[in-house]
Write a protein that holds these residues in place. Sequence first.
Motif, mmCIF file in Angstrom:
data_model
loop_
_atom_site.group_PDB
_atom_site.id
_atom_site.type_symbol
_atom_site.label_atom_id
_atom_site.label_comp_id
_atom_site.label_asym_id
_atom_site.label_seq_id
_atom_site.Cartn_x
_atom_site.Cartn_y
_atom_site.Cartn_z
ATOM 1 N N ARG A 141 12.793 6.495 -2.371
ATOM 2 C CA ARG A 141 11.804 6.512 -1.291
ATOM 3 C C ARG A 141 11.316 5.128 -0.899
ATOM 4 N NH1 ARG A 141 11.863 10.859 -4.177
ATOM 5 N NH2 ARG A 141 11.334 12.894 -3.336
ATOM 6 N N CYS A 142 11.397 4.177 -1.811
ATOM 7 C CA CYS A 142 10.863 2.836 -1.578
ATOM 8 C C CYS A 142 11.777 1.807 -2.240
ATOM 9 C CB CYS A 142 9.442 2.762 -2.145
ATOM 10 S SG CYS A 142 8.571 1.242 -1.799
ATOM 11 N N PRO A 143 12.921 1.511 -1.613
ATOM 12 C CA PRO A 143 13.892 0.606 -2.236
ATOM 13 C C PRO A 143 13.332 -0.776 -2.574
ATOM 14 C CG PRO A 143 14.859 1.710 -0.338
ATOM 15 C CD PRO A 143 13.402 2.054 -0.349
ATOM 16 N N GLY A 144 12.308 -1.233 -1.877
ATOM 17 C CA GLY A 144 11.738 -2.550 -2.147
ATOM 18 C C GLY A 144 10.560 -2.531 -3.094
ATOM 19 N N TRP A 145 10.456 -1.503 -3.915
ATOM 20 C CA TRP A 145 9.277 -1.348 -4.769
ATOM 21 C C TRP A 145 9.069 -2.515 -5.719
ATOM 22 C CZ3 TRP A 145 9.395 -1.060 -10.083
ATOM 23 C CH2 TRP A 145 10.624 -0.789 -10.685
ATOM 24 N N ARG A 146 10.131 -3.141 -6.180
ATOM 25 C CA ARG A 146 9.974 -4.263 -7.120
ATOM 26 C C ARG A 146 9.253 -5.439 -6.467
ATOM 27 N NH1 ARG A 146 14.788 -1.873 -8.292
ATOM 28 N NH2 ARG A 146 15.115 -1.256 -10.448
ATOM 29 N N PHE A 162 0.842 -1.197 0.000
ATOM 30 C CA PHE A 162 0.000 0.000 0.000
ATOM 31 C C PHE A 162 0.877 1.247 0.000
ATOM 32 C CE2 PHE A 162 -3.771 2.014 2.572
ATOM 33 C CZ PHE A 162 -3.797 3.100 1.727
ATOM 34 N N GLU A 163 1.892 1.257 0.843
ATOM 35 C CA GLU A 163 2.775 2.418 0.915
ATOM 36 C C GLU A 163 3.512 2.632 -0.406
ATOM 37 O OE1 GLU A 163 6.102 4.438 3.865
ATOM 38 O OE2 GLU A 163 5.490 2.374 4.212
ATOM 39 N N TYR A 164 3.906 1.557 -1.060
ATOM 40 C CA TYR A 164 4.566 1.678 -2.364
ATOM 41 C C TYR A 164 3.662 2.402 -3.365
ATOM 42 C CZ TYR A 164 5.228 0.353 -7.210
ATOM 43 O OH TYR A 164 5.287 0.387 -8.571
ATOM 44 N N VAL A 165 2.385 2.053 -3.406
ATOM 45 C CA VAL A 165 1.478 2.717 -4.349
ATOM 46 C C VAL A 165 1.387 4.197 -4.023
ATOM 47 C CG1 VAL A 165 -0.898 2.852 -5.218
ATOM 48 C CG2 VAL A 165 0.189 0.617 -4.864
ATOM 49 N N LEU A 166 1.308 4.528 -2.760
ATOM 50 C CA LEU A 166 1.291 5.938 -2.368
ATOM 51 C C LEU A 166 2.554 6.642 -2.862
ATOM 52 C CD1 LEU A 166 0.147 8.367 -0.799
ATOM 53 C CD2 LEU A 166 1.386 7.477 1.194
ATOM 54 N N VAL A 167 3.708 6.047 -2.603
ATOM 55 C CA VAL A 167 4.985 6.636 -3.040
ATOM 56 C C VAL A 167 5.006 6.798 -4.555
ATOM 57 C CG1 VAL A 167 7.468 6.173 -3.243
ATOM 58 C CG2 VAL A 167 6.306 5.869 -1.048
ATOM 59 N N HIS A 168 4.565 5.784 -5.265
ATOM 60 C CA HIS A 168 4.530 5.836 -6.729
ATOM 61 C C HIS A 168 3.742 7.057 -7.195
ATOM 62 C CE1 HIS A 168 4.304 3.688 -10.743
ATOM 63 N NE2 HIS A 168 3.383 4.622 -10.879
ATOM 64 N N ARG A 216 5.611 -4.497 -6.355
ATOM 65 C CA ARG A 216 5.004 -4.635 -7.690
ATOM 66 C C ARG A 216 4.727 -6.109 -7.985
ATOM 67 N NH1 ARG A 216 8.872 -3.462 -12.446
ATOM 68 N NH2 ARG A 216 9.662 -5.369 -11.518
ATOM 69 N N ASP A 217 5.670 -6.982 -7.649
ATOM 70 C CA ASP A 217 5.478 -8.412 -7.853
ATOM 71 C C ASP A 217 4.331 -8.947 -6.997
ATOM 72 O OD1 ASP A 217 7.591 -8.321 -9.634
ATOM 73 O OD2 ASP A 217 9.048 -9.200 -8.239
ATOM 74 N N TYR A 218 4.217 -8.425 -5.789
ATOM 75 C CA TYR A 218 3.112 -8.816 -4.908
ATOM 76 C C TYR A 218 1.773 -8.491 -5.573
ATOM 77 C CZ TYR A 218 -0.221 -8.228 -1.057
ATOM 78 O OH TYR A 218 -1.329 -8.273 -0.250
ATOM 79 N N PHE A 219 1.655 -7.292 -6.146
ATOM 80 C CA PHE A 219 0.404 -6.933 -6.808
ATOM 81 C C PHE A 219 0.148 -7.788 -8.043
ATOM 82 C CE2 PHE A 219 0.769 -2.827 -4.487
ATOM 83 C CZ PHE A 219 -0.423 -2.938 -3.798
ATOM 84 N N ARG A 220 1.189 -8.139 -8.749
ATOM 85 C CA ARG A 220 1.011 -9.017 -9.911
ATOM 86 C C ARG A 220 0.484 -10.376 -9.480
ATOM 87 N NH1 ARG A 220 6.426 -7.240 -13.303
ATOM 88 N NH2 ARG A 220 5.504 -5.350 -14.155
ATOM 89 N N ALA A 221 0.943 -10.857 -8.325
ATOM 90 C CA ALA A 221 0.515 -12.168 -7.831
ATOM 91 C C ALA A 221 -0.834 -12.119 -7.106
ATOM 92 C CB ALA A 221 1.583 -12.744 -6.896
ATOM 93 N N GLU A 222 -1.072 -11.074 -6.355
ATOM 94 C CA GLU A 222 -2.245 -11.018 -5.472
ATOM 95 C C GLU A 222 -3.289 -9.978 -5.844
ATOM 96 O OE1 GLU A 222 -2.758 -13.168 -3.026
ATOM 97 O OE2 GLU A 222 -0.841 -14.153 -3.425
ATOM 98 N N GLY A 223 -2.996 -9.146 -6.826
ATOM 99 C CA GLY A 223 -3.868 -8.017 -7.133
ATOM 100 C C GLY A 223 -5.296 -8.378 -7.470
#
Length: 124
Positions: free
Chosen positions: A96-101, A69-75, A104-111
Amino acid sequence: AALRRALRDFYEGEARADLGRWLPRYLPSLPRPPRRLVFKIMTSQWGSLAPDGSVALDLSLVLARPDAFEYVLVHELCHLIHPDHSRRFWREVETRCPGWRDERDYFRAEGRRLKASLRALLAA
């Protein structure tokens, strides 16, 4: 209908509480704050930045893991700096979000599951 509205209001309240914890960390480094933040039920996107500087976020984010969720906000906030997906934009996200990849993979799998879960919870 009242129960669905109450549940939606609860989820939006939880999401706004998360934003309240995260935004102070990011606002000082932005050229301007978002004009407003709104939650919507989106079919394909997780967030968007309107030309007027308003940020829309998918309400399904409240069901996602917090880092995602925080990654989407940062994006979306990084679009206030670079309104595109250029290398410069992705460098801002990375800063701001070094683990963004991973997120993104989490959303691809669980979105799809997340979006379907919210629809089911708020269905008639």
